[in-house]
Design an enzyme around this catalytic site. Structure first.
Site, PDB file in Angstrom:
ATOM      1  N   VAL A  12       1.199  61.920  38.921  1.00 22.06           N
ATOM      2  CA  VAL A  12       0.134  61.161  39.237  1.00 22.06           C
ATOM      3  C   VAL A  12      -0.660  59.797  38.488  1.00 22.06           C
ATOM      4  CG1 VAL A  12       0.326  62.443  41.428  1.00 22.06           C
ATOM      5  CG2 VAL A  12      -1.516  62.903  39.975  1.00 22.06           C
ATOM      6  N   ASN A  45      -2.149  65.788  47.516  1.00 20.41           N
ATOM      7  CA  ASN A  45      -2.371  66.848  46.617  1.00 20.41           C
ATOM      8  C   ASN A  45      -1.907  67.889  45.638  1.00 20.41           C
ATOM      9  OD1 ASN A  45      -2.431  70.282  47.522  1.00 20.41           O
ATOM     10  ND2 ASN A  45      -0.285  70.404  47.011  1.00 20.41           N
ATOM     11  N   TYR A 104     -13.848  70.763  37.950  1.00 19.54           N
ATOM     12  CA  TYR A 104     -13.042  71.067  38.698  1.00 19.54           C
ATOM     13  C   TYR A 104     -13.481  70.836  39.755  1.00 19.54           C
ATOM     14  CZ  TYR A 104      -9.692  73.075  42.700  1.00 19.54           C
ATOM     15  OH  TYR A 104      -9.033  73.385  43.569  1.00 19.54           O
ATOM     16  N   ALA A 129     -16.307  68.595  39.440  1.00 20.18           N
ATOM     17  CA  ALA A 129     -16.319  67.246  39.304  1.00 20.18           C
ATOM     18  C   ALA A 129     -15.549  66.803  40.249  1.00 20.18           C
ATOM     19  CB  ALA A 129     -16.165  66.725  38.214  1.00 20.18           C
ATOM     20  N   LYS A 158     -13.449  67.778  42.308  1.00 20.62           N
ATOM     21  CA  LYS A 158     -13.723  67.691  44.072  1.00 20.62           C
ATOM     22  C   LYS A 158     -14.733  67.584  44.393  1.00 20.62           C
ATOM     23  CE  LYS A 158      -9.741  69.654  43.552  1.00 20.62           C
ATOM     24  NZ  LYS A 158      -8.034  68.962  44.157  1.00 20.62           N
ATOM     25  N   ILE A 214      -7.042  80.901  49.303  1.00 18.58           N
ATOM     26  CA  ILE A 214      -6.418  80.558  49.739  1.00 18.58           C
ATOM     27  C   ILE A 214      -4.640  81.396  48.745  1.00 18.58           C
ATOM     28  CG2 ILE A 214      -3.911  79.235  50.459  1.00 18.58           C
ATOM     29  CD1 ILE A 214      -6.940  78.664  51.956  1.00 18.58           C
TER      30      ILE A 214
END
Length: 244
Positions: free
Chosen positions: A59, A85, A150, A152, A154, A185
């Site tokens: 990506v 994702n 992380y 920042a 999200k 999760i």
């Protein structure tokens, strides 16, 4: 639920992404492009589901993304669903976090989402409809120690999504943009954590358990389908009540 829909899922090789790919495939998507840097890990998906195609894709590689979208446009003329994702973590306390750890997470989790959405959204606006679903996190809404980079990213994708919900529909196109913010999760990243850490995670969650990838995939299925056709600019927390 996803009859005739052309879907793209990044980070589709394992964990939540893989579960989303499988869920979309089972719910009659015309095709699900499972994108990941580890295409070999998705070979069995192609064997199991005739409507899944594994694509090796980074990506962060804008040229590769554009080539990929050109191929889809030539074959189908549209993208109906994009699930952003793909993501990584490089955790550290702020005084110990290296510039490399910061840059790597920003590049994949934030700029990678920008890259994919910038490539797909114009096609959705041209065809008049689409659903963009981006994976955020409760860390992006409420923060966490040792995850400045992380958090920042999200939090950033939530802000971008709110802007996209307004921008992509401004000329009348039914293009929706939403986020999902998972809590704790069970994934390949968490399964090997020490038992005391897992117990702590469960104790902090009102439902007293870890979530499963299918819990997140069910949310993605809802946001991808016409059942959520009047929902845009929102962040769906799937966290067992962790953040209330």
């Amino acid at each position: 639920m996803l009859d005739n829909k052309v879907c793209i899922v990044t980070g589709g090789a394992q964990g939540i992404g893989r579960c989303i790919v499988e869920t979309f495939a089972r719910h009659q998507a015309e095709i699900v492009y499972a994108c990941d840097m580890n295409a070999a890990a998705m070979a069995d998906l192609e064997k199991t589901y005739k409507n899944v195609k594994a694509i090796e894709l980074n990506v962060c590689d804008r040229e590769a993304i554009n080539r990929f979208l050109d191929d889809i446009t030539k074959e189908f003329g549209r993208v109906d669903v994009l699930v952003n994702n793909a993501g990584i973590t490089r955790d550290n306390l702020i005084e110990k976090m290296s510039v490399e750890e910061w840059d790597m997470v920003i590049d994949v989790n934030l700029k990678g989402v920008f890259n994919m959405t910038q490539a797909v959204a114009p096609l959705m606006m041209e065809t008049g409809s689409g659903s963009i679903i981006t994976m955020s996190s409760v860390v992006g809404t409420d923060g966490n120690i040792g995850q400045s980079n992380y958090a920042a990213t999200k939090g950033g994708v939530i802000a971008m999504t709110k802007g996209w919900a307004k921008e992509f529909s401004r000329k009348g196109a039914q293009v929706r943009a939403n986020c999902i913010a998972p809590g704790f999760i069970e994934t390949p990243l968490t399964v090997n954590l020490p038992e005391k850490i897992l117990d702590y995670m469960k104790s902090k969650t009102p439902l007293q358990r870890m979530g499963k990838p299918q819990d997140i995939a069910n949310g993605a299925l809802f946001l991808a389908s016409e059942q959520s056709s009047f929902i845009t600019g929102q962040t769906l927390k799937i966290d067992g009540g962790l953040v209330i």
